[in-house]
Scaffold this active site. Structure first.
Site, PDB file in Angstrom:
ATOM      1  N   GLY A  28      72.373 -18.087  44.085  1.00 55.90           N
ATOM      2  CA  GLY A  28      71.275 -17.147  44.133  1.00 55.90           C
ATOM      3  C   GLY A  28      70.346 -17.414  42.961  1.00 55.90           C
ATOM      4  N   TYR A  29      69.129 -16.914  43.091  1.00 52.10           N
ATOM      5  CA  TYR A  29      68.115 -17.175  42.070  1.00 52.10           C
ATOM      6  C   TYR A  29      67.744 -15.905  41.325  1.00 52.10           C
ATOM      7  CZ  TYR A  29      67.673 -21.860  43.763  1.00 52.10           C
ATOM      8  OH  TYR A  29      67.956 -23.162  44.094  1.00 52.10           O
ATOM      9  N   LEU A  30      67.687 -16.040  40.005  1.00 56.36           N
ATOM     10  CA  LEU A  30      67.134 -14.995  39.152  1.00 56.36           C
ATOM     11  C   LEU A  30      65.627 -15.194  39.066  1.00 56.36           C
ATOM     12  CD1 LEU A  30      69.902 -15.198  36.451  1.00 56.36           C
ATOM     13  CD2 LEU A  30      69.515 -13.290  38.016  1.00 56.36           C
ATOM     14  N   GLU A  81      67.885 -12.653  43.475  1.00 57.21           N
ATOM     15  CA  GLU A  81      66.987 -12.496  44.617  1.00 57.21           C
ATOM     16  C   GLU A  81      67.773 -12.809  45.889  1.00 57.21           C
ATOM     17  OE1 GLU A  81      63.998 -15.447  43.829  1.00 57.21           O
ATOM     18  OE2 GLU A  81      63.286 -14.449  42.022  1.00 57.21           O
ATOM     19  N   ASN A 143      65.800 -26.226  46.856  1.00 56.27           N
ATOM     20  CA  ASN A 143      66.583 -25.056  47.239  1.00 56.27           C
ATOM     21  C   ASN A 143      65.821 -23.768  46.976  1.00 56.27           C
ATOM     22  OD1 ASN A 143      70.079 -25.679  47.190  1.00 56.27           O
ATOM     23  ND2 ASN A 143      68.530 -27.255  47.253  1.00 56.27           N
TER      24      ASN A 143
END
Length: 156
Positions: A28-30, A81, A143
């Protein structure tokens, strides 16, 4: 400073699976801004925090740190996110180089890309027979882009 020099290619067939097995990756992305990405990833029972910049050419700054698995789970669940990127990664050794083949799942099902990390942008290497078109500089295959623009929605 950490540097990553890599090239990325589409994969034409799954013959690589005859000689290697895969591991499930969940990330997951911050921050999924392509100029500077910050992600949390879980592989097996390990967690990782990775920070990358956009870079130039085939080279990007990359800083990766192992973090406790329970921290990675908590960050993915409550802070990252949505949606997540899930993929199976296969490691394939070929003529002195290691290839990482990512077979995407979920919203990105059907996309398979292979990356090779290099010591120098000018390194020469041979391509396995299953390698297709190079997409290294095509942002659509990052990604962080796939997170918000899944492969299933692309015009094929």
């Amino acid at each position: 400073m950490g540097k990553e020099i890599e090239r990325k290619f589409l994969v034409r067939d799954n013959s690589y699976k005859k000689v290697c097995s895969g591991k499930l990756y969940k990330q997951g992305y911050l921050n999924s801004n392509p100029e500077r990405t910050v992600r949390v990833r879980i592989v097996d029972n390990k967690g990782f925090l990775t920070i990358k910049d956009k870079g130039t050419g085939f080279t990007r700054s990359e800083f990766e740190y192992e973090i406790p698995y329970t921290d990675a789970e908590e960050i993915l669940k409550n802070i990252c996110e949505k949606p997540f990127i899930e993929k199976t990664r296969y490691i394939y050794n070929y003529m002195g180089y290691t290839w990482e083949i990512d077979e995407f799942h979920g919203e990105n099902e059907g996309l398979v890309v292979a990356e090779i990390e290099l010591d120098n942008e000018n390194d020469t290497f041979s391509l396995p027979e299953w390698i297709g078109e190079e997409v290294t500089t095509n942002y659509k295959y990052f990604n962080s882009y796939l997170k918000n623009n899944p492969f299933k929605n692309w015009d094929k």
